[in-house]
Each structure stands twice: as structure tokens, then as C-alpha cells.
Design a protein around this motif. Structure first.
Motif, PDB file in Angstrom:
ATOM      1  N   ASN A  96      49.745  31.164  35.317  1.00  0.00           N
ATOM      2  CA  ASN A  96      48.925  30.018  34.963  1.00  0.00           C
ATOM      3  C   ASN A  96      48.451  30.102  33.519  1.00  0.00           C
ATOM      4  OD1 ASN A  96      47.867  27.787  36.949  1.00  0.00           O
ATOM      5  ND2 ASN A  96      48.197  29.594  38.245  1.00  0.00           N
ATOM      6  N   VAL A  97      47.955  31.274  33.128  1.00  0.00           N
ATOM      7  CA  VAL A  97      47.446  31.444  31.768  1.00  0.00           C
ATOM      8  C   VAL A  97      48.555  31.275  30.737  1.00  0.00           C
ATOM      9  CG1 VAL A  97      46.362  33.070  30.166  1.00  0.00           C
ATOM     10  CG2 VAL A  97      45.538  32.903  32.528  1.00  0.00           C
ATOM     11  N   ALA A  98      49.756  31.687  31.094  1.00  0.00           N
ATOM     12  CA  ALA A  98      50.885  31.649  30.157  1.00  0.00           C
ATOM     13  C   ALA A  98      51.603  30.307  30.133  1.00  0.00           C
ATOM     14  CB  ALA A  98      51.882  32.763  30.520  1.00  0.00           C
ATOM     15  N   THR A  99      51.028  29.269  30.756  1.00  0.00           N
ATOM     16  CA  THR A  99      51.713  27.982  30.870  1.00  0.00           C
ATOM     17  C   THR A  99      52.109  27.401  29.519  1.00  0.00           C
ATOM     18  OG1 THR A  99      50.583  27.443  32.945  1.00  0.00           O
ATOM     19  CG2 THR A  99      51.489  25.605  31.686  1.00  0.00           C
ATOM     20  N   VAL A 100      51.153  27.250  28.604  1.00  0.00           N
ATOM     21  CA  VAL A 100      51.456  26.613  27.316  1.00  0.00           C
ATOM     22  C   VAL A 100      52.375  27.476  26.454  1.00  0.00           C
ATOM     23  CG1 VAL A 100      50.473  25.696  25.172  1.00  0.00           C
ATOM     24  CG2 VAL A 100      49.384  25.197  27.375  1.00  0.00           C
ATOM     25  N   PRO A 101      52.135  28.801  26.330  1.00  0.00           N
ATOM     26  CA  PRO A 101      53.102  29.615  25.591  1.00  0.00           C
ATOM     27  C   PRO A 101      54.537  29.483  26.128  1.00  0.00           C
ATOM     28  CG  PRO A 101      51.102  30.858  25.913  1.00  0.00           C
ATOM     29  CD  PRO A 101      50.940  29.593  26.706  1.00  0.00           C
ATOM     30  N   SER A 102      54.682  29.389  27.445  1.00  0.00           N
ATOM     31  CA  SER A 102      56.018  29.217  28.023  1.00  0.00           C
ATOM     32  C   SER A 102      56.621  27.882  27.612  1.00  0.00           C
ATOM     33  CB  SER A 102      55.959  29.322  29.549  1.00  0.00           C
ATOM     34  OG  SER A 102      55.524  30.615  29.942  1.00  0.00           O
ATOM     35  N   LEU A 103      55.807  26.822  27.611  1.00  0.00           N
ATOM     36  CA  LEU A 103      56.288  25.507  27.181  1.00  0.00           C
ATOM     37  C   LEU A 103      56.679  25.510  25.707  1.00  0.00           C
ATOM     38  CD1 LEU A 103      53.705  23.163  28.965  1.00  0.00           C
ATOM     39  CD2 LEU A 103      56.132  23.400  29.517  1.00  0.00           C
ATOM     40  N   LEU A 104      56.021  26.359  24.933  1.00  0.00           N
ATOM     41  CA  LEU A 104      56.322  26.447  23.507  1.00  0.00           C
ATOM     42  C   LEU A 104      57.521  27.342  23.209  1.00  0.00           C
ATOM     43  CD1 LEU A 104      52.687  26.689  22.063  1.00  0.00           C
ATOM     44  CD2 LEU A 104      54.218  24.718  22.009  1.00  0.00           C
ATOM     45  N   GLY A 105      58.099  27.917  24.255  1.00  0.00           N
ATOM     46  CA  GLY A 105      59.312  28.711  24.080  1.00  0.00           C
ATOM     47  C   GLY A 105      59.104  30.192  23.860  1.00  0.00           C
ATOM     48  N   TRP A 106      57.881  30.685  24.109  1.00  0.00           N
ATOM     49  CA  TRP A 106      57.663  32.121  23.984  1.00  0.00           C
ATOM     50  C   TRP A 106      58.504  32.854  25.029  1.00  0.00           C
ATOM     51  CZ3 TRP A 106      51.899  33.747  22.957  1.00  0.00           C
ATOM     52  CH2 TRP A 106      51.355  32.952  21.943  1.00  0.00           C
ATOM     53  N   ASP A 107      59.011  34.045  24.669  1.00  0.00           N
ATOM     54  CA  ASP A 107      59.727  34.822  25.684  1.00  0.00           C
ATOM     55  C   ASP A 107      58.730  35.368  26.706  1.00  0.00           C
ATOM     56  OD1 ASP A 107      58.911  37.698  25.029  1.00  0.00           O
ATOM     57  OD2 ASP A 107      59.735  37.081  23.093  1.00  0.00           O
ATOM     58  N   LYS A 108      59.238  35.734  27.886  1.00  0.00           N
ATOM     59  CA  LYS A 108      58.371  36.103  29.004  1.00  0.00           C
ATOM     60  C   LYS A 108      57.482  37.303  28.676  1.00  0.00           C
ATOM     61  CE  LYS A 108      61.184  34.254  32.783  1.00  0.00           C
ATOM     62  NZ  LYS A 108      61.923  34.561  34.032  1.00  0.00           N
ATOM     63  N   ARG A 114      50.218  38.006  26.221  1.00  0.00           N
ATOM     64  CA  ARG A 114      49.120  37.132  25.807  1.00  0.00           C
ATOM     65  C   ARG A 114      48.193  36.832  26.986  1.00  0.00           C
ATOM     66  NH1 ARG A 114      45.469  35.717  22.131  1.00  0.00           N
ATOM     67  NH2 ARG A 114      45.113  33.467  21.966  1.00  0.00           N
ATOM     68  N   ALA A 115      48.779  36.607  28.166  1.00  0.00           N
ATOM     69  CA  ALA A 115      47.974  36.348  29.359  1.00  0.00           C
ATOM     70  C   ALA A 115      47.098  37.551  29.691  1.00  0.00           C
ATOM     71  CB  ALA A 115      48.880  35.996  30.533  1.00  0.00           C
ATOM     72  N   THR A 116      47.660  38.732  29.583  1.00  0.00           N
ATOM     73  CA  THR A 116      46.904  39.957  29.859  1.00  0.00           C
ATOM     74  C   THR A 116      45.747  40.106  28.883  1.00  0.00           C
ATOM     75  OG1 THR A 116      48.864  41.069  30.748  1.00  0.00           O
ATOM     76  CG2 THR A 116      47.069  42.479  29.969  1.00  0.00           C
ATOM     77  N   GLU A 117      46.019  39.849  27.604  1.00  0.00           N
ATOM     78  CA  GLU A 117      44.987  39.939  26.566  1.00  0.00           C
ATOM     79  C   GLU A 117      43.836  38.970  26.843  1.00  0.00           C
ATOM     80  OE1 GLU A 117      44.559  38.758  21.804  1.00  0.00           O
ATOM     81  OE2 GLU A 117      46.531  38.770  22.778  1.00  0.00           O
ATOM     82  N   LEU A 118      44.167  37.746  27.247  1.00  0.00           N
ATOM     83  CA  LEU A 118      43.142  36.727  27.446  1.00  0.00           C
ATOM     84  C   LEU A 118      42.342  36.938  28.722  1.00  0.00           C
ATOM     85  CD1 LEU A 118      45.086  33.659  26.112  1.00  0.00           C
ATOM     86  CD2 LEU A 118      42.937  34.531  25.218  1.00  0.00           C
ATOM     87  N   LEU A 119      42.988  37.416  29.772  1.00  0.00           N
ATOM     88  CA  LEU A 119      42.235  37.729  30.987  1.00  0.00           C
ATOM     89  C   LEU A 119      41.179  38.787  30.696  1.00  0.00           C
ATOM     90  CD1 LEU A 119      45.016  37.716  33.734  1.00  0.00           C
ATOM     91  CD2 LEU A 119      43.142  36.087  33.471  1.00  0.00           C
ATOM     92  N   ASP A 120      41.563  39.769  29.916  1.00  0.00           N
ATOM     93  CA  ASP A 120      40.598  40.795  29.517  1.00  0.00           C
ATOM     94  C   ASP A 120      39.484  40.183  28.664  1.00  0.00           C
ATOM     95  OD1 ASP A 120      39.901  43.696  29.373  1.00  0.00           O
ATOM     96  OD2 ASP A 120      40.204  43.356  27.242  1.00  0.00           O
ATOM     97  N   LEU A 121      39.836  39.253  27.780  1.00  0.00           N
ATOM     98  CA  LEU A 121      38.875  38.628  26.883  1.00  0.00           C
ATOM     99  C   LEU A 121      37.808  37.843  27.651  1.00  0.00           C
ATOM    100  CD1 LEU A 121      38.296  38.125  23.789  1.00  0.00           C
ATOM    101  CD2 LEU A 121      39.554  35.989  24.071  1.00  0.00           C
ATOM    102  N   VAL A 122      38.203  37.169  28.748  1.00  0.00           N
ATOM    103  CA  VAL A 122      37.248  36.368  29.515  1.00  0.00           C
ATOM    104  C   VAL A 122      36.599  37.158  30.647  1.00  0.00           C
ATOM    105  CG1 VAL A 122      38.411  34.204  28.957  1.00  0.00           C
ATOM    106  CG2 VAL A 122      39.011  35.406  31.073  1.00  0.00           C
ATOM    107  N   GLY A 123      36.825  38.470  30.656  1.00  0.00           N
ATOM    108  CA  GLY A 123      36.126  39.325  31.600  1.00  0.00           C
ATOM    109  C   GLY A 123      36.757  39.437  32.965  1.00  0.00           C
ATOM    110  N   LEU A 124      38.069  39.217  33.059  1.00  0.00           N
ATOM    111  CA  LEU A 124      38.795  39.376  34.317  1.00  0.00           C
ATOM    112  C   LEU A 124      39.823  40.494  34.135  1.00  0.00           C
ATOM    113  CD1 LEU A 124      39.412  35.623  35.253  1.00  0.00           C
ATOM    114  CD2 LEU A 124      37.702  37.167  36.245  1.00  0.00           C
ATOM    115  N   ASP A 125      39.614  41.610  34.793  1.00  0.00           N
ATOM    116  CA  ASP A 125      40.493  42.774  34.653  1.00  0.00           C
ATOM    117  C   ASP A 125      41.920  42.389  35.045  1.00  0.00           C
ATOM    118  OD1 ASP A 125      41.796  45.175  34.655  1.00  0.00           O
ATOM    119  OD2 ASP A 125      40.468  46.160  36.094  1.00  0.00           O
ATOM    120  N   PRO A 126      42.870  42.425  34.093  1.00  0.00           N
ATOM    121  CA  PRO A 126      44.247  42.021  34.406  1.00  0.00           C
ATOM    122  C   PRO A 126      44.867  42.804  35.561  1.00  0.00           C
ATOM    123  CG  PRO A 126      43.947  42.244  32.043  1.00  0.00           C
ATOM    124  CD  PRO A 126      42.716  42.804  32.676  1.00  0.00           C
TER     125      PRO A 126
END
Length: 323
Positions: A96-108, A114-126
Motif C-alpha cells: 500500500n505504501v509503495a503504491t505511487v512509487p510503483s506507478l512511477l516505475g520504481w523497481d520493487k 522506501r516503504a520500510t523507511e516511511l513505516l519507521d518514520l511514522v512510528g510503525l515498526d516495519p
């Protein structure tokens, strides 16, 4: 960063949702749009990323007139957070978090990192949450995921429509505090819709108060709106408790502190940091039942805060310009 010039929205049935609106939002500023139901605040937000097309006027984002841009490309560069989050129920949280990066063509691999980094940033242990699904999370946790998803492609602009409205008051306060911490770190340009004046004055660098019919009644700092309402509608909307609300949004101004001189130590209620709000300072004075308290900046003693000083700071803050 964002500028609306003469923007209006009139629907086919003649309903005027937003009147000729002029609004300018600076880079890295958090602006709250607040007002009663049906006043045009959500319509205004959705016109910025063209989920709703304006009837008149121009909208500029970073100097570019977006009213003629590809709306799909525009939305990919703007983060969007809504009250009900809108997570995909069949996808795990990391996906879910990686939705837009995937649409922009980022590799998996990059999108997942990036999703792991952001989950940690918002206080949710990846390690705990990345593989869970939305139904396995609380409302507050889902809202954090929504913020993480909106930030995934590192957009300069973030639009938030009642982002914390679907959770209980205690969780809501925690989410507000967490987002303000993120905003201090990330410096995004944020436009946030809320119907709650307390949330608006807590969150916003500036607040736009909308009245019925999509009229912008006042646009100013929280302290100015609470201290000098622009008209009768604004005064009624912010309520009779606006004086108390001002304490929470006004900081300590060293210019209105008094020198220590011969003040006996027993008269002091203790000390507070200069970064504290007047509400925090007054609470300490009342709790300790003392006439004054010291104000420090780290190890440096700056002066003494008295009730007269609090009054002077409130008066001065009303006329202080934004930014």
C-alpha cells in the motif's frame, strides 16, 4: 509555492461552492482550511489537485499553472491523505505504501525500501506491520499508513482532507503531534482541511476560515484570528473560548520578560523553556500557586515571566506577521 487567483466553483445547478478565491501558501507552510460543513473547504482542496475542476481562476503550484496540466501527472506529484485513508484491503501495508512509487516505475526493491523507511518514520515498526493487512490495524495505525503512502514519492506538496477525523480524541491528539514532528523534519507544503477550530489553530502556521457559500472570511495566523476576528462570523465560529485557545498557540517572547533582580527564590514557580507555550507556562504558575516563574534557554536564564508579561505577549502576538 501554491497560489490561487480568482478561483471559483459553481455547479451546473447553480450552487456556488467557492467564491472568487485568492490564497497564497508559502513553501514549507502548513495551512489549515476550516469552516462549517458545506463552506467549500474540501472543494478548494480538491481543486488544487484537480479532483474537482475550477469554474474560474488559476491555480499555480511552484510557479506552474496547473489548470492546464495533465491531472494524472499532477496528482502523482502531490501527496493526498483522506479521512477514511482508502487503503487497498487486498494488499499488505508495505505494498500500500509503495503504491505511487510503483506507478512511477520504481523497481520493487527500491519501492519496498522506501516503504520500510516511511513505516519507521511514522512510528510503525516495519518488521511488525509491513506484512499485515489493513483490517489488522487500528484506525490510528491505518491513518499513519495513509500519511506514509502520501509521502512515498517525496512530493513537495501534501493535501490532507480531515485526516484525523475518524479516530477517537486521544489517538487524534497523538496523530496531530506526530504529524507536526514529521512536518518539522520534512518541511512539506501542506494544505489541510478540518472542521475543528482547535485542530486548525494547533496545526496551522496560518488558518483560512471559510463561511457559507465558499467565502473566505479571514486568512491569518492562529493568534491573529483568535485575537482579532475579521468579522462577526469569524468571531462566532472561533467561539467565546478563543482567549484560552490563544494561550496554546502563543509562545514565550523574551522581550516581555522581567529581570530577576531581587525576586526571592520562593516566589518562583520553577522554570520553563523559552520554547514552551503560554498555556504550559500558565499551567505551571497555577499548579504551583506562585506569582512568577523563570524562563530558560538551555542553561541560560532569560528572565522572569509574570501574569502582566503573559498579557503583553498575547497582545503583541496578535499583530505579529506570519512566518
Amino acid at each position: 509555492m501554491i497560489r490561487l487567483e480568482g478561483v471559483g466553483k459553481t455547479y451546473d445547478d447553480g450552487t456556488q461552492a467557492v467564491q472568487e478565491l485568492d490564497l497564497e501558501i508559502a513553501e514549507s507552510e502548513l495551512v489549515c482550511l476550516v469552516g462549517p460543513s458545506g463552506c467549500g473547504k474540501s472543494t478548494t482542496l480538491k481543486m488544487i489537485n484537480r479532483l474537482i475542476e475550477p469554474t474560474s481562476g488559476r491555480i499555480y503550484v511552484d510557479g506552474v499553472d496547473v489548470t492546464g496540466a495533465d491531472p494524472v501527472e499532477l496528482r502523482r506529484g502531490i501527496g493526498y491523505v483522506i479521512q477514511q485513508v482508502g487503503l487497498f484491503p487486498h494488499q499488505d501495508i508495505a505494498t500500500n505504501v509503495a503504491t505511487v512509487p510503483s506507478l512511477l516505475g520504481w523497481d520493487k526493491k527500491r519501492a519496498r525500501a522506501r516503504a520500510t523507511e516511511l513505516l519507521d518514520l511514522v512510528g510503525l515498526d516495519p518488521s511488525t506491520f509491513a506484512k499485515r493487512y489493513p483490517h489488522q490495524l487500528s484506525g490510528g495505525q491505518r491513518q499513519r499508513v495513509g500519511v506514509a503512502r502520501a509521502l512515498a514519492a517525496d512530493p513537495p506538496v501534501l493535501l490532507m482532507d480531515e485526516p484525523f477525523g475518524a479516530v477517537d480524541p486521544v489517538v487524534r491528539g497523538r496523530l496531530q503531534d506526530e504529524f507536526l514532528r514529521l512536518q518539522r523534519d520534512l518541511g512539506k507544503t501542506v494544505v489541510m482541511v478540518t472542521h475543528d477550530i482547535d485542530e486548525a489553530v494547533k496545526m496551522g502556521d496560518r488558518v483560512a476560515v471559510f463561511a457559507a457559500g465558499g467565502r473566505l472570511a479571514q486568512y491569518d495566523t492562529p493568534a491573529a484570528i483568535l485575537g482579532a476576528p475579521g468579522d462577526d462570523f469569524v468571531a462566532e465560529f472561533v467561539g467565546k473560548a478563543r482567549g484560552l485557545r490563544r494561550l496554546a498557540v502563543t509562545g514565550i517572547d523574551p522581550a516581555h520578560l522581567e529581570p530577576l533582580d531581587d525576586v526571592p527564590a520562593a516566589a518562583l514557580a520553577g522554570t520553563v523553556e523559552v520554547s514552551s507555550s503560554l498555556e504550559q507556562a500558565l499551567a505551571l504558575l497555577m499548579r504551583e500557586d506562585k506569582p512568577m516563574l523563570g524562563v530558560t534557554d538551555g542553561p541560560t536564564f532569560l528572565g522572569v515571566l509574570t501574569p502582566n508579561g503573559i498579557h503583553a505577549m498575547l497582545r503583541a502576538d496578535v499583530n505579529r506577521p506570519a512566518g
